[in-house]
Scaffold this motif. Structure first.
Motif, PDB file in Angstrom:
ATOM      1  N   ILE A 311       0.821  -1.216   0.000  1.00  0.00           N
ATOM      2  CA  ILE A 311       0.000   0.000   0.000  1.00  0.00           C
ATOM      3  C   ILE A 311       0.852   1.261   0.000  1.00  0.00           C
ATOM      4  N   PRO A 318      -6.967   9.149   1.638  1.00  0.00           N
ATOM      5  CA  PRO A 318      -6.440   7.788   1.804  1.00  0.00           C
ATOM      6  C   PRO A 318      -7.523   6.709   1.763  1.00  0.00           C
ATOM      7  N   ASP A 319      -8.788   7.099   1.928  1.00  0.00           N
ATOM      8  CA  ASP A 319      -9.864   6.109   1.919  1.00  0.00           C
ATOM      9  C   ASP A 319     -10.439   5.908   0.524  1.00  0.00           C
ATOM     10  N   TYR A 321      -9.302   3.971  -2.927  1.00  0.00           N
ATOM     11  CA  TYR A 321      -8.264   3.030  -3.327  1.00  0.00           C
ATOM     12  C   TYR A 321      -8.210   2.866  -4.840  1.00  0.00           C
ATOM     13  N   GLU A 388     -13.488 -11.267   1.766  1.00  0.00           N
ATOM     14  CA  GLU A 388     -13.077 -10.842   3.104  1.00  0.00           C
ATOM     15  C   GLU A 388     -13.316  -9.348   3.317  1.00  0.00           C
ATOM     16  N   PHE A 389     -13.066  -8.546   2.275  1.00  0.00           N
ATOM     17  CA  PHE A 389     -13.151  -7.090   2.450  1.00  0.00           C
ATOM     18  C   PHE A 389     -14.248  -6.477   1.597  1.00  0.00           C
ATOM     19  N   ASN A 391     -17.186  -5.069   1.982  1.00  0.00           N
ATOM     20  CA  ASN A 391     -17.761  -3.757   2.239  1.00  0.00           C
ATOM     21  C   ASN A 391     -16.792  -2.615   1.980  1.00  0.00           C
ATOM     22  N   LYS A 392     -15.617  -2.682   2.574  1.00  0.00           N
ATOM     23  CA  LYS A 392     -14.740  -1.524   2.425  1.00  0.00           C
ATOM     24  C   LYS A 392     -14.231  -1.385   1.000  1.00  0.00           C
ATOM     25  N   GLU A 395     -17.106   0.190  -0.974  1.00  0.00           N
ATOM     26  CA  GLU A 395     -17.351   1.591  -0.625  1.00  0.00           C
ATOM     27  C   GLU A 395     -16.229   2.513  -1.090  1.00  0.00           C
ATOM     28  N   ARG A 396     -15.004   1.993  -1.200  1.00  0.00           N
ATOM     29  CA  ARG A 396     -13.853   2.898  -1.333  1.00  0.00           C
ATOM     30  C   ARG A 396     -13.036   2.754  -2.609  1.00  0.00           C
TER      31      ARG A 396
ATOM     32  N   ASP B 616     -17.610   8.849   7.267  1.00  0.00           N
ATOM     33  CA  ASP B 616     -18.028   7.745   6.387  1.00  0.00           C
ATOM     34  C   ASP B 616     -17.832   6.397   7.087  1.00  0.00           C
ATOM     35  N   GLN B 617     -16.757   6.285   7.838  1.00  0.00           N
ATOM     36  CA  GLN B 617     -16.565   5.034   8.584  1.00  0.00           C
ATOM     37  C   GLN B 617     -17.708   4.827   9.581  1.00  0.00           C
ATOM     38  N   LEU B 620     -21.041   4.122   7.623  1.00  0.00           N
ATOM     39  CA  LEU B 620     -21.120   2.872   6.866  1.00  0.00           C
ATOM     40  C   LEU B 620     -20.923   1.625   7.727  1.00  0.00           C
ATOM     41  N   THR B 624     -21.926  -2.985   7.195  1.00  0.00           N
ATOM     42  CA  THR B 624     -21.073  -4.175   7.201  1.00  0.00           C
ATOM     43  C   THR B 624     -21.769  -5.361   7.861  1.00  0.00           C
ATOM     44  N   SER B 688     -15.413  -7.894   9.035  1.00  0.00           N
ATOM     45  CA  SER B 688     -15.605  -6.841   8.038  1.00  0.00           C
ATOM     46  C   SER B 688     -15.894  -5.506   8.716  1.00  0.00           C
ATOM     47  N   ALA B 691     -12.684  -4.240  10.072  1.00  0.00           N
ATOM     48  CA  ALA B 691     -11.842  -3.759   8.964  1.00  0.00           C
ATOM     49  C   ALA B 691     -12.284  -2.378   8.504  1.00  0.00           C
ATOM     50  N   THR B 692     -13.588  -2.126   8.565  1.00  0.00           N
ATOM     51  CA  THR B 692     -14.116  -0.825   8.153  1.00  0.00           C
ATOM     52  C   THR B 692     -13.721   0.277   9.126  1.00  0.00           C
ATOM     53  N   ARG B 694     -10.886   0.281  10.923  1.00  0.00           N
ATOM     54  CA  ARG B 694      -9.424   0.468  10.973  1.00  0.00           C
ATOM     55  C   ARG B 694      -9.034   1.736  10.212  1.00  0.00           C
ATOM     56  N   VAL B 696      -7.937   3.983   7.409  1.00  0.00           N
ATOM     57  CA  VAL B 696      -8.377   3.632   6.056  1.00  0.00           C
ATOM     58  C   VAL B 696      -7.265   3.139   5.139  1.00  0.00           C
ATOM     59  N   ASP B 698      -4.952   1.070   6.148  1.00  0.00           N
ATOM     60  CA  ASP B 698      -4.581  -0.296   6.572  1.00  0.00           C
ATOM     61  C   ASP B 698      -5.597  -1.241   5.958  1.00  0.00           C
ATOM     62  N   LEU B 699      -5.145  -2.315   5.350  1.00  0.00           N
ATOM     63  CA  LEU B 699      -6.127  -3.260   4.809  1.00  0.00           C
ATOM     64  C   LEU B 699      -6.540  -4.276   5.862  1.00  0.00           C
TER      65      LEU B 699
END
Lengths: 699, 699
Positions: A311, A318-319, A321, A388-389, A391-392, A395-396, B616-617, B620, B624, B688, B691-692, B694, B696, B698-699
């Motif tokens: 990354i 940063p949110d 991608y 695994e990811f 939602n994010k 959304e991003r 947004d985190q 949203l 999740t 999930s 993760a949302t 965290r 933004v 960081d995956l």
């Protein structure tokens, strides 16, 4: 003789050769030092273009393809470490990098009991055996790490027959005909290492799993704790033993068959008339009542397979991608598939990482580099990642860029993608010089090979649409993220090869690339520059370069096809296309109006939040085409514009397929109800898309 | 005697009486005039609190409940116009307002053939008839617009029996027992208009449709062009004729029944011993071999039903929506249900609209006011709205606030909602004075009636969880939008009424509210102030006041219940809760860390884009928890924390329900596989969610 029909399976796509240096002239002047928001920096872009180095790509490829690196093998794990090391390098690495591992169900041939294809004589003795390995022509086709040719996920079993049962086939042999892969050539002196063509012993491996993702964990990430479907309930595996063979062995079988002549379109270049059987010719090499014995000993195994993610953190947003990825696993050495793409991935991350570590540059948005595991078995690493990811990512993520096989051949760029990415690819390729003689841009060269007449733009390069041939599939079909796949490919006037000839064989090696596919690596460099420019434009531009109004052309062409080719039929069954017409018109109007608002804003000094809102409309447009209930039988496919189309009419796939099934049923049938349901699903999606593009405070 | 068990059906919820004025003291000083980003303005908040006028709410209610306004009736349409007129008023209206109409399947009794319930003597003659209408005690229970009591969507038919077949019931009669609704009272002088209790002739109407939304267009908006399911394929309608009757008529039937005594919990306050039949008592009012004839002539009709939507455009983030709504349609006059909520909706929109038109104020985010149609038939208007605008609502909506029945009674506030809304409701209610004597805040009064001990906060008011009792259902269950439902309600030490006694009858009138439920309308005002403060805080605060870490308590309590009540059972079947423990811990840690980051930022001068990202985190997070594949048999329900729970253990509903079904099956059964699948679905959702939250990048 089902087998000739099985040709074309596998998870790859199509390609040419070229050379490239960049002139790097950019029309727009750089903005003066002002409190203007961070935007695409053309000097940085030029620097990146210049620094992408063909020689380094070549060295990356040499290292990546040095050994076979089948998914989950020790060498595949070594390459995970290589990627981590590069992406954590203090001089040229990224902000962070990590491997993430899934426990997935793979399929391998047995080490102890190789799969065999034998001809058994009338007395039960073996009178002929097909080759179990490819011929070791360059010293790289031997050794324990070269996996025996096999059809992954084909069940084990030992059927014996010669096309005995037209209904009730017991096993399948698959081969690649020289007519389809070698422009008809088949002798050793005409094939690799004497040309780019496939040697007679070459066998195309592949996955025969019908869906994608880990077979035991549909819709769930394959982490160790996840629920796994009972093996007995897994769907999508081939029902009968299947084994691929080389055309050398296929000739021995096919040219000795008895029976009526196969149809003309089934004939190939093995130098004989192909017959349908049953049984062998009386005057052939084998007794007429010989049988073919196929013994498959494939085994399913739970294995650890890793993705590697790196990354670069965005400075301002940063949110958001920009995802760029390729798979890492190969069938054998995989110099072309996938290492030609990974070689570029590493060079791009090196160039961007160096700018980052020097403090010269940090993108506006985050850039995520991905090296996917176990793609060859069914896009497994990328699919598990999206599960695994979900939602994010949904959304991003601004866009997903895939570069798998980066160079099929060196004639021209080839891009598959959804309409919103067209403009950014055009912008990028107009500024990069094409490899090869002359002074053409990649764009100008591209348009000579693939083009179409756009009602809006006139003659433009034509983008292909995205199937499920590589890791973009879960991103576009499951998550609704605007995606693209970039490669250099063939001059179709020079070859009709279905794909580069050594695809998925032990002949796909570094020397093959270095000598035949892209000597000098200028096509690799051209793809690296194209991908690099697209990544920078997507990650750095203040206004997202996704042109959603380019969807209008697709929708209009789908609508016209529906009207012309299905309109009368639908009318007979009292189904009106009126609401679809209205929805397409609404989309066109809203997309155009949004384009206008953006143009107006671009002339002023817009507030970053205002631009963010518009960018979100652009980014999220693609999501509005998803409907997880549209195609319940198609796992992961929920994009109502790009789901698989089996109907012949090139229109909205749900409509096309439903009409194709309903055509011969009476009005009032369930099949016609499904046509109406599919029509409503499309209309709802288009209305929803138009609503997303409207000014945000209008409902 | 199935009927006593049918009690409690209907789509309403539960309430008390009170008085309220606001002192309006706010602790935090207003910020100086600075280039600080637009934030909650406490002066504006105070102004709004002061201007919300009990008298105007009363006048709104008088007008709204003047005539019966059944969904799609002419008076319902008149109220659409009334709302449009108010919301387009140049002095006190909103930025825009429009009606949007769906064509939906409703169910009505026949005008020509009223539904009848008769007792038929041995010779076939009618010897007793139940009342077809309610008694006209106040002059408002007569007239052609008072719909005959009926069970919406119950099929027509004329079964005749007296509980004849224990298995194979032909029809259902439903009544409300005075024990359940009237604290045991049943005589005319003890009931309305002499008290708030239900008169003997009162009959509770209701929808008997099992799902919600238009029955013909599941998952599609009911616009005219949408595909409609064939009526024969609609599921969720009652299978047999059903008719509601008053307790006066129920007494005639029930007190004359023969047979064994019904269980003690089935006995009620009709003044006799309830028996199970079959047949009538020999010494009763009817010949023992009399029969009950139920004739239902309900008709399904496609009708136009409108939502009305009014918008205040946000000044800074117009693409973030705070939604506030209530339904408009009633069964009869509907003074309480739903007009007590609509009266507040109109007063709130007037106060905010006036500030807007004066140029005094414009919120940071957009506010959307909604008046839903056809809620009583199954949340139809709101559900169609969520189907039509699924994507943009899911992407942009901060929260949904529902005020349906605003005042059940005047004792205390009652809030149902998901954990992230707890803190904003607490902040709002601490600053508003409670109606009634004394100097308590709404919060301090509330905590006396509903409270719990929070491991984080100590004793706090307890929020209820959201079922499907009003229009919040599609927002929380289908779209995953943080939602709440606000009302004033009962002192349970003073009444055990299941709901306010005239619920869904022709006695739910303006005078009923004015005399019994909320004389002075101070409880209405208290609810208006609470909703108003919540709306302003959500739409104006720079940092969204959604505290996602409050989900940690829910998750921890669900986890503890799973461990305590299911742990041993799961262990017997080799199912580990370990991954769930890890996932809950991860969520807790990430939610706490995000809270820390927000606190730190709040001390500085954060960039608006930075705050937008954090917001947004927060916004949203709720999404999740959605998984559209979690509960395939439960239409629209996809929230893995709040889906219907049928299992007895108060934990994750999928886990609770699956364990309840698997409990008596052997290890390895499909039921135990479903337990594992449900566990994985929850773990994946919590991972999930973590993760949302965290950082933004960081995956």
């Amino acid at each position: 003789m089902q087998w000739t029909k099985v040709l074309g399976l596998g998870l790859g796509a199509a390609a040419l050769l070229g050379l490239g240096i960049i002139l790097g002239h950019f029309a727009i002047p750089k903005k003066a030092n002002s409190p203007a928001p961070q935007d695409l920096d053309l000097e940085i872009l030029e620097t990146v273009m210049e620094q992408l180095d063909a020689h380094r790509i070549r060295e990356n490829l040499r290292e990546l393809s040095r050994e076979p690196h089948l998914a989950s093998s020790p060498r595949d794990e070594d390459l995970v470490q290589l990627l981590l090391q590069r992406w954590k390098d203090p001089e040229s690495g990224l902000d962070s990098a990590e491997a993430s591992t899934y426990e997935v169900l793979l399929s391998f041939p047995s080490q102890e009991q190789p799969n065999v294809v034998d001809i058994v004589g009338p007395t039960g003795g073996i009178i002929h055996s097909c080759h179990r390995t490819e011929e070791n022509v360059t010293g790289e086709q031997g050794g324990p790490d070269v996996v025996q040719p096999y059809a992954a996920y084909a069940p084990s079993g030992t059927p014996q027959a010669v096309n005995a049962a037209k209904h009730g086939i017991a096993g399948v042999l698959v081969y690649t005909d020289p007519a389809d892969i070698n422009d008809g050539l088949s002798s050793p002196d005409e094939t690799f290492p004497n040309s780019w063509y496939l040697p007679p012993s070459g066998v195309e491996r592949g996955s025969y799993y019908e869906y994608f993702g880990d077979p035991l964990t549909p819709y769930l990430p394959a982490v160790p704790s996840s629920f796994r479907v009972d093996l007995a309930n897994v769907s999508g595996f081939p029902p009968i033993p299947t084994q691929p063979i080389g055309f050398q062995d296929a000739r021995d079988l096919l040219c000795n068959l008895n029976g009526t002549l196969a149809p003309a379109t089934w004939q190939g270049a093995l130098g004989c008339h192909y017959r349908l059987g049953p049984g062998f010719r009386a005057d052939g090499d084998f007794p007429a009542d010989s049988q073919v014995n196929v013994s498959v000993y494939n085994r399913l195994e739970l294995r650890n397979s890793s993705n590697v993610l790196g990354i670069i953190r965005g400075a301002v947003e940063p949110d958001r991608y920009v995802l760029y990825g390729n798979h890492r696993d190969s069938w054998v050495h995989g110099a072309v598939d996938p290492s030609s793409g990974t070689a570029i991935l590493l060079e791009l991350s090196r160039v961007l990482g160096t700018l980052l570590k020097k403090g010269t540059w940090r993108p506006r948005r985050s850039i995520v580099f991905a090296s996917w595991g176990a793609e060859e078995f069914g896009l497994i690493g990328s699919t598990e990642f999206t599960e695994e990811f979900f939602n994010k990512l949904q959304e991003r993520t601004v866009a997903y860029i895939n570069v798998d096989i980066s160079v099929f051949a060196n004639a021209t760029l080839r891009v598959q993608g959804t309409p919103p990415v067209q403009s950014v690819v055009f912008s990028a390729t107009k500024e990069i010089r094409s490899p090869g003689p002359g002074d053409l841009s990649i764009y100008d060269n591209w348009i000579r090979y693939f083009n179409r007449s756009s009602p809006v733009y006139g003659l433009v390069p034509s983008l292909g649409s995205l199937g499920a041939g590589s890791d973009y599939a879960p991103f576009i079909h499951f998550l609704g993220i605007s995606s693209m796949d970039i490669a250099y490919t063939y001059d179709r006037s020079k070859t009709s090869a279905r794909i580069y000839p050594t695809y998925h064989t032990a002949f796909d090696t570094f020397d093959y690339v270095d000598k035949f596919l892209d000597p000098g690596f200028s096509s690799h460099q051209a793809v690296a520059r194209t991908a690099g420019s697209v990544i920078l434009r997507l990650s750095d531009s203040f206004f997202l370069p996704l042109k959603v109004s380019d969807y209008s052309e697709t929708l209009r062409s789908f609508l016209q096809a529906a009207q012309q080719d299905l309109g009368a039929l639908l009318e007979q069954h009292s189904i009106s296309l009126g609401p679809l017409v209205t929805a397409v018109e609404k989309f066109e109007a809203e997309a155009a109006a949004l384009g206008q608002r953006i143009s107006t804003l671009q002339k002023g000094s817009p507030d970053p939040l205002q631009v963010r809102m518009l960018n979100d409309q652009l980014m999220l447009l693609e999501r509005t085409f998803l409907n997880p209930r549209a195609f319940p039988e198609e796992r992961y496919y929920s994009h109502v514009l790009w789901a698989p189309r089996t109907g012949s009419v090139v229109t909205f796939p749900g409509l096309s397929n439903a009409c194709s099934r309903a055509r011969d049923t009476a009005s009032g049938s369930e099949a016609w109800a499904e046509v109406q349901r599919q029509l409503s699903i499309v209309v709802t999606a288009l209305e929803s898309a138009a609503a997303t593009l409207r000014p945000v405070a209008d409902l």
